[in-house]
Design an enzyme around this catalytic site. Structure first.
Site, short mmCIF file in Angstrom:
data_model
loop_
_atom_site.label_atom_id
_atom_site.label_comp_id
_atom_site.label_asym_id
_atom_site.label_seq_id
_atom_site.Cartn_x
_atom_site.Cartn_y
_atom_site.Cartn_z
N CYS A 44 64.15 15.66 -11.82
CA CYS A 44 64.60 16.91 -11.20
C CYS A 44 65.84 17.35 -11.98
CB CYS A 44 64.89 16.71 -9.71
SG CYS A 44 66.23 15.56 -9.39
N ARG A 45 66.73 18.07 -11.36
CA ARG A 45 67.93 18.52 -12.06
C ARG A 45 68.92 17.38 -12.27
NH1 ARG A 45 72.99 20.25 -11.31
NH2 ARG A 45 72.96 19.94 -9.08
#
Length: 141
Positions: free
Chosen positions: A100-101
């Site tokens: 993810c981020r």
């Protein structure tokens, strides 16, 4: 021993704080030791990505994906993962690298995958931020 008891009676807030911190440490370490997936930095995660038949899974939101992604990654937002697990069933015995981020949502996704019998799950530690900080390639397509 008498001094410890006296200190405890005179400083109950400090004792409560100490016990709370010790409880959090025990909880965190127990959770870390019992997790069923690997947490790897980008350089080591690449090895899992290069295994034959592996899957790279992007669990970010649609808007985040527009800024770039790891080439070849399949995108399924975290909120949709439970309902779309059937799309990933052929990877249950293969490496699945999730990102993810920052690595937090992907850790949640790793928990979902391992609880659904996926065997070789890897969380990209630090997510896309770590990937880009290590000058790894990003696809804008």
């Amino acid at each position: 021993m008498e001094q410890i008891l006296e200190f405890s009676r005179n400083n109950p807030i400090l004792i409560i704080a100490l016990l709370a911190i010790m409880g959090m440490i025990v909880f965190t370490e127990t959770k870390r030791l019992s997790r069923r997936y690997q947490n790897l930095p980008p350089a080591q995660a690449v090895r899992a990505m290069n295994e034959e038949g592996s899957l790279i899974l992007d669990v970010r939101e649609n808007a985040e994906v527009r800024d770039g992604r790891i080439k070849g990654a399949k995108h399924i937002p975290l909120k949709e993962l439970k309902t779309r697990l059937n799309e990933l069933s052929k990877y249950k015995d293969k490496s699945v690298v999730v990102y993810c981020r920052s690595g937090n949502r992907s850790a949640q996704a790793c928990e979902i995958l391992t609880s659904n019998e996926f065997e070789k799950v890897v969380n990209l530690h630090g997510g896309m931020m770590a990937w880009q900080a290590n000058n790894m390639p990003v696809s804008k397509k």
